[in-house]
Design an enzyme around this catalytic site. Sequence first.
Site, PDB file in Angstrom:
ATOM      1  N   ASP A 100      51.399  20.633  71.813  1.00  0.00           N
ATOM      2  CA  ASP A 100      50.694  20.027  70.665  1.00  0.00           C
ATOM      3  C   ASP A 100      49.308  20.659  70.609  1.00  0.00           C
ATOM      4  O   ASP A 100      48.448  20.348  71.423  1.00  0.00           O
ATOM      5  CB  ASP A 100      50.589  18.498  70.887  1.00  0.00           C
ATOM      6  CG  ASP A 100      50.032  17.762  69.673  1.00  0.00           C
ATOM      7  OD1 ASP A 100      50.134  16.514  69.626  1.00  0.00           O
ATOM      8  OD2 ASP A 100      49.483  18.430  68.777  1.00  0.00           O
ATOM      9  N   ASP A 148      47.247  20.154  62.647  1.00  0.00           N
ATOM     10  CA  ASP A 148      47.784  19.478  63.833  1.00  0.00           C
ATOM     11  C   ASP A 148      49.301  19.589  63.785  1.00  0.00           C
ATOM     12  O   ASP A 148      49.943  18.981  62.925  1.00  0.00           O
ATOM     13  CB  ASP A 148      47.331  18.008  63.803  1.00  0.00           C
ATOM     14  CG  ASP A 148      47.822  17.196  64.997  1.00  0.00           C
ATOM     15  OD1 ASP A 148      47.533  15.986  65.051  1.00  0.00           O
ATOM     16  OD2 ASP A 148      48.502  17.778  65.865  1.00  0.00           O
TER      17      ASP A 148
HETATM   18  O1  57R Z   1      48.546  12.966  67.742  1.00  0.00           O
HETATM   19  C1  57R Z   1      41.101  13.534  72.044  1.00  0.00           C
HETATM   20  C2  57R Z   1      42.942  13.776  70.557  1.00  0.00           C
HETATM   21  N1  57R Z   1      46.280  11.208  67.934  1.00  0.00           N
HETATM   22  C3  57R Z   1      43.947  14.594  70.064  1.00  0.00           C
HETATM   23  C4  57R Z   1      44.816  14.122  69.090  1.00  0.00           C
HETATM   24  O2  57R Z   1      49.243   8.057  68.632  1.00  0.00           O
HETATM   25  C5  57R Z   1      44.689  12.855  68.615  1.00  0.00           C
HETATM   26  O3  57R Z   1      47.998   6.714  69.958  1.00  0.00           O
HETATM   27  C6  57R Z   1      43.701  12.019  69.094  1.00  0.00           C
HETATM   28  O4  57R Z   1      42.124  14.305  71.517  1.00  0.00           O
HETATM   29  C7  57R Z   1      42.811  12.494  70.066  1.00  0.00           C
HETATM   30  C8  57R Z   1      48.592   6.886  68.967  1.00  0.00           C
HETATM   31  N2  57R Z   1      48.740   5.956  68.003  1.00  0.00           N
HETATM   32  C9  57R Z   1      48.166   4.623  68.162  1.00  0.00           C
HETATM   33  C10 57R Z   1      46.915   4.646  67.317  1.00  0.00           C
HETATM   34  C11 57R Z   1      49.201   3.619  67.678  1.00  0.00           C
HETATM   35  C12 57R Z   1      48.815   9.227  69.408  1.00  0.00           C
HETATM   36  C13 57R Z   1      49.960  10.228  69.362  1.00  0.00           C
HETATM   37  C14 57R Z   1      49.718  11.531  69.327  1.00  0.00           C
HETATM   38  C15 57R Z   1      48.411  12.147  68.864  1.00  0.00           C
HETATM   39  C16 57R Z   1      48.004  13.035  69.948  1.00  0.00           C
HETATM   40  C17 57R Z   1      47.443  11.110  68.504  1.00  0.00           C
HETATM   41  C18 57R Z   1      47.628   9.807  68.728  1.00  0.00           C
HETATM   42  N3  57R Z   1      46.583   9.128  68.279  1.00  0.00           N
HETATM   43  N4  57R Z   1      45.731  10.032  67.781  1.00  0.00           N
HETATM   44  C19 57R Z   1      45.598  12.412  67.506  1.00  0.00           C
HETATM   45 CO    CO Z   2      48.705  14.501  65.897  1.00  0.00          CO
END
Ligand code: 57R
Ligand code: CO
Length: 416
Positions: free
Chosen positions: A189, A200
């Site tokens: 990812d 993304d």
């Molecule tokens: O997309 C600090 C990051 N993201 C990188 C990507 O879903 C993200 O937790 C955030 O680096 C921070 C999640 N959902 C709850 C709010 C219900 C995750 C799943 C994958 C991911 C990596 C993600 C999530 N939340 N924000 C983007």
């Molecule tokens: Co994402």
Amino acid sequence: MDEVVVVPQNHVDAEEDGEDGEEDAPEAAGTGAKKKKKKKPKKKAAKTEQQSEPPRVGLSKIFPDGNYPEGELEDYRDDNAWRTTSEEMRYNERMIMQDPEQTYNNIRKAAEVHRQVRQYARKVIKPGMSMIDIADTIENGTRALVEENGLESGVGFPTGLSRNHCAAHYSPNGGDTQILQQGDVMKVDFGVHVKGRILDSAFTLTFDHTYDKLLEAVRAATNTGVREAGIDARLGEIAGAIQETMESYEVEINGKLIPVKAIENLSGHSINPYQIHGGKSVCLVKNNDQTKMEEGEYFAIETFGSTGRGRVVESGEVSHYAKMVDAPRIPLRLTTAKSLLKSINKNFGTLPFCRRYLDRVGESKYLLALNHLVAQGIVQDYPPLCDAPGSMTAQFEHTLLLRPTRKEVLSRGDDY
Ligand code: 57R
Ligand code: CO
């Protein structure tokens, strides 16, 4: 210095088609002496460069006119179908294309970088490689092809390499000695940004066929989410369609049929400039979130399938961090925390980062200061998110844009 090989890209140069487009003028009637028509020198179309291997050629060299490939286009349905032919909507898009900040070429360049870097990554990532070498392979390609330039363009967020029962937010920290195994199910990812427009996209790599059905389920569930997304689409309804597709699959492991579950506490998300999570979550299980998708929004549609509980918990060492968009402006007594925050603002702003990126910009012995910034609510930490040990999780993810006239699946490629 690793040997650079030139790789023919599949885009057609006008040059090669041999057609110079100039028909030879007919003979000058009755003059006998065939006036030798001075052949106009053929206009040399700007020779576009080829991508190298490993990929190191900046994309502005391959797309010198600054026009990057469009993504996969899908017309809106039902009471938004009028948009496809709407003169007004087409005019709005022309205006957007003229604004260097807004132009779709920013996110389209990021998408083309993602396609070319992942094409190479899928080719060279093999069991036996260290997690750090895999992350470097992806990030060095991204930095070169996007022509990294401070906060103008660069890596979008930490390279996620979560394996097996861990689904998201694992990236190696300095000193990580972990090696990719033959039986691993790894979620790759990674993100690319141009002027804060973050692309993304993610895919799952395996090196044997044990979990092919799991990957097939997740790929289909993500495509359902992409298909159901649209202007005025309700987030809860998209989640229901994703869950229905995901949970119509089962995986046979050592003769036992295991149902594929959609992971209930992970989600896709809207994306804002320099903000990976824009505040709207596209969950993976049916729910009555009536929130609507709106024109002009960017969404990361990602689904996670599991052979375990279908629920993740925070587990293991943190690598992922991001400064809060609305970080409180409080005086910091810890001077090390004050200078670390300065470095974060200079190098990342609100873009997510990981400890290796702090090492790379020259920070050292920063853990105390970093944990202080987290404790003060200035920086958010994102621990790895894992289902039950022994279970397997997979992920596929696309970024799409709800343009005024149609939906554009920016990260679509010939791989997924
Ligand atoms: O997309 C600090 C990051 N993201 C990188 C990507 O879903 C993200 O937790 C955030 O680096 C921070 C999640 N959902 C709850 C709010 C219900 C995750 C799943 C994958 C991911 C990596 C993600 C999530 N939340 N924000 C983007
Ligand atoms: Co994402």
